[in-house]
Motif scaffolding. Structure first.
Motif, short mmCIF file in Angstrom:
data_model
loop_
_atom_site.label_atom_id
_atom_site.label_comp_id
_atom_site.label_asym_id
_atom_site.label_seq_id
_atom_site.Cartn_x
_atom_site.Cartn_y
_atom_site.Cartn_z
N GLY A 78 43.11 40.42 47.02
CA GLY A 78 43.66 41.73 46.69
C GLY A 78 44.65 41.71 45.55
N ASP A 79 45.12 40.52 45.16
CA ASP A 79 46.08 40.42 44.06
C ASP A 79 45.39 40.70 42.73
OD1 ASP A 79 48.08 39.79 45.79
OD2 ASP A 79 48.21 37.66 45.24
N ALA A 80 46.07 41.43 41.86
CA ALA A 80 45.60 41.63 40.49
C ALA A 80 46.01 40.42 39.66
CB ALA A 80 46.19 42.90 39.90
N VAL A 81 45.11 39.94 38.81
CA VAL A 81 45.40 38.79 37.95
C VAL A 81 44.92 39.07 36.54
CG1 VAL A 81 45.31 37.09 39.82
CG2 VAL A 81 43.22 37.67 38.59
N GLN A 82 45.40 38.25 35.61
CA GLN A 82 45.04 38.37 34.21
C GLN A 82 44.65 36.99 33.70
OE1 GLN A 82 48.17 40.13 31.89
NE2 GLN A 82 46.76 41.01 30.40
N VAL A 83 43.60 36.92 32.89
CA VAL A 83 43.07 35.65 32.39
C VAL A 83 43.48 35.48 30.94
CG1 VAL A 83 40.98 34.32 31.95
CG2 VAL A 83 41.14 35.71 34.01
N GLU A 88 42.07 39.67 29.86
CA GLU A 88 41.29 40.55 30.72
C GLU A 88 41.79 40.48 32.17
OE1 GLU A 88 36.96 41.27 29.73
OE2 GLU A 88 37.18 39.16 29.19
N SER A 89 41.70 41.61 32.87
CA SER A 89 42.23 41.71 34.23
C SER A 89 41.10 41.75 35.25
CB SER A 89 43.10 42.96 34.37
OG SER A 89 44.21 42.89 33.50
N ALA A 90 41.43 41.33 36.47
CA ALA A 90 40.49 41.36 37.58
C ALA A 90 41.30 41.33 38.88
CB ALA A 90 39.52 40.18 37.52
N THR A 91 40.58 41.39 40.00
CA THR A 91 41.21 41.34 41.32
C THR A 91 40.64 40.16 42.09
OG1 THR A 91 41.49 43.74 41.36
CG2 THR A 91 41.61 42.58 43.47
N VAL A 92 41.50 39.44 42.78
CA VAL A 92 41.07 38.29 43.60
C VAL A 92 40.43 38.81 44.88
CG1 VAL A 92 41.83 36.23 44.83
CG2 VAL A 92 42.91 36.86 42.65
N VAL A 93 39.20 38.37 45.17
CA VAL A 93 38.52 38.78 46.40
C VAL A 93 38.48 37.66 47.44
CG1 VAL A 93 37.12 40.55 45.28
CG2 VAL A 93 36.25 38.21 45.43
N GLU A 94 38.58 36.40 46.98
CA GLU A 94 38.61 35.28 47.92
C GLU A 94 39.50 34.18 47.35
OE1 GLU A 94 34.98 33.57 49.32
OE2 GLU A 94 34.00 35.50 49.61
N VAL A 95 40.16 33.47 48.27
CA VAL A 95 40.93 32.29 47.92
C VAL A 95 40.39 31.12 48.73
CG1 VAL A 95 43.22 31.20 47.86
CG2 VAL A 95 43.00 33.66 47.42
N GLY A 112 40.87 27.61 44.80
CA GLY A 112 39.78 28.23 44.06
C GLY A 112 39.82 29.73 44.24
N LEU A 113 39.69 30.45 43.14
CA LEU A 113 39.75 31.91 43.18
C LEU A 113 38.38 32.49 42.85
CD1 LEU A 113 43.10 32.65 41.26
CD2 LEU A 113 42.75 31.99 43.66
N VAL A 114 37.97 33.48 43.63
CA VAL A 114 36.77 34.26 43.35
C VAL A 114 37.24 35.65 42.94
CG1 VAL A 114 34.59 35.19 44.22
CG2 VAL A 114 35.41 32.95 45.01
N LEU A 115 36.81 36.11 41.75
CA LEU A 115 37.24 37.40 41.23
C LEU A 115 36.21 38.48 41.53
CD1 LEU A 115 38.66 36.27 37.77
CD2 LEU A 115 39.82 36.36 40.00
N GLY A 128 47.08 34.34 35.65
CA GLY A 128 48.44 34.67 36.02
C GLY A 128 48.58 36.10 36.49
N THR A 129 49.74 36.41 37.02
CA THR A 129 50.08 37.79 37.36
C THR A 129 50.08 38.61 36.07
OG1 THR A 129 51.43 37.04 39.21
CG2 THR A 129 51.84 39.27 38.40
N PRO A 130 49.51 39.82 36.08
CA PRO A 130 49.43 40.63 34.86
C PRO A 130 50.80 40.80 34.19
CG PRO A 130 48.07 41.61 36.56
CD PRO A 130 48.82 40.49 37.22
N ASP A 131 50.77 40.71 32.85
CA ASP A 131 51.94 40.98 32.00
C ASP A 131 53.10 40.02 32.24
OD1 ASP A 131 50.59 43.24 30.95
OD2 ASP A 131 51.25 44.44 32.65
N THR A 132 52.79 38.78 32.66
CA THR A 132 53.86 37.80 32.84
C THR A 132 53.73 36.61 31.90
OG1 THR A 132 52.63 36.69 34.62
CG2 THR A 132 54.20 38.42 35.26
#
Length: 248
Positions: A78-83, A88-95, A112-115, A128-132
């Motif tokens: 559920g966390d938003a991340v940025q690559v 580009e942004s995405a949301t983590v669906v599995e860890v 391991g992250l699944v987006l 990373g966390t967006p805009d950090t």
């Protein structure tokens, strides 16, 4: 201490004139400095895996798992991340951890992250966390030089940050430290065992952090492209605002 017989190395010295600890006891009693692990997520991607999922929607769907050791922060579904690079942004669906799905993972753990969507991510990228995280082509750093051949202005070197290799050059040498007095002095090159303040220019932007804030995000090694020797170690001090974020 006697290196020949091991006196006072692991066991206290059996002598009437010494009642202190052994070298090992002294080392084990020293305070330890813990890396900063809180704050926004920062994960250098080490490996991208594909796996067949029979329960995934659509025939032949192969989710990509982005593996790496978390350098800072934590992550959960559920966390938003940025690559980075690209931003580009995405949301983590599995860890994932050790092949199993987990509720969260934190700094120091391999995960391991699944987006939720397919992005162009490969080894050496950062999540990373967006805009950090800030991408930059130029930064100031402390350079500890290890090579017998001096570090010279303008010469291209290979730099490794996390799992990514880029080309870079020493744009300027602000000063070199006198290792006896710690007084800075003028220098046009750095010899073996010199420690100096330098400005580095990169061929490609990197999402850097000051070393004081994060040891993984703020450390780079310098490699001679001709001899492939590890020539130096860089500790990031400041990012050049004029060259940060321009390529994001």
């Amino acid at each position: 201490v006697s290196a020949l017989r091991g006196d006072n190395v692991t066991q206290p010295l059996a002598a009437p004139w010494y009642d202190g600890p052994s070298l090992l006891q002294v080392l084990e009693s020293l305070p330890t400095a813990q890396d900063r692990t809180d704050g926004p997520l920062a994960l250098p991607v080490q490996y991208v895996a594909r796996e067949d999922r029979a329960d995934a929607p659509g025939a032949g769907h192969q989710p990509r798992v982005l593996w790496g050791r978390i350098a800072q922060g934590s992550v959960k579904p559920g966390d938003a991340v940025q690559v980075f690079p690209g931003g580009e942004s995405a949301t983590v669906v599995e860890v994932r951890r050790a092949g199993s799905t987990v509720d969260a993972a934190a700094a120091g753990q391999s995960a391991g992250l699944v987006l939720d969507r397919q992005l162009d991510v490969s080894r050496g990228d950062w999540i990373g966390t967006p805009d950090t995280l800030r991408e930059t082509r130029q930064f100031s750093a402390t350079l500890a030089w290890l090579d017998n051949e001096p570090a010279v202005l303008g010469r291209k070197y290979l730099l490794r940050h996390g799992n990514r290799w880029v080309q870079g050059r020493i744009a300027s040498i602000e000063h070199v430290l006198d290792i006896h007095t710690l007084v800075p002095g003028d220098a046009h090159q750095l010899a073996a065992n010199d420690i100096g303040q330098v400005t580095i220019e990169l061929q490609q932007p990197l999402p850097l952090q000051p070393y004081a804030a994060n040891r993984v995000g703020g450390a780079l090694i310098v490699v001679d492209p001709a001899s492939h020797r590890t020539s130096g170690a860089l500790l990031v001090r400041d990012l050049d605002d004029a060259h940060a974020g321009a390529d994001a």
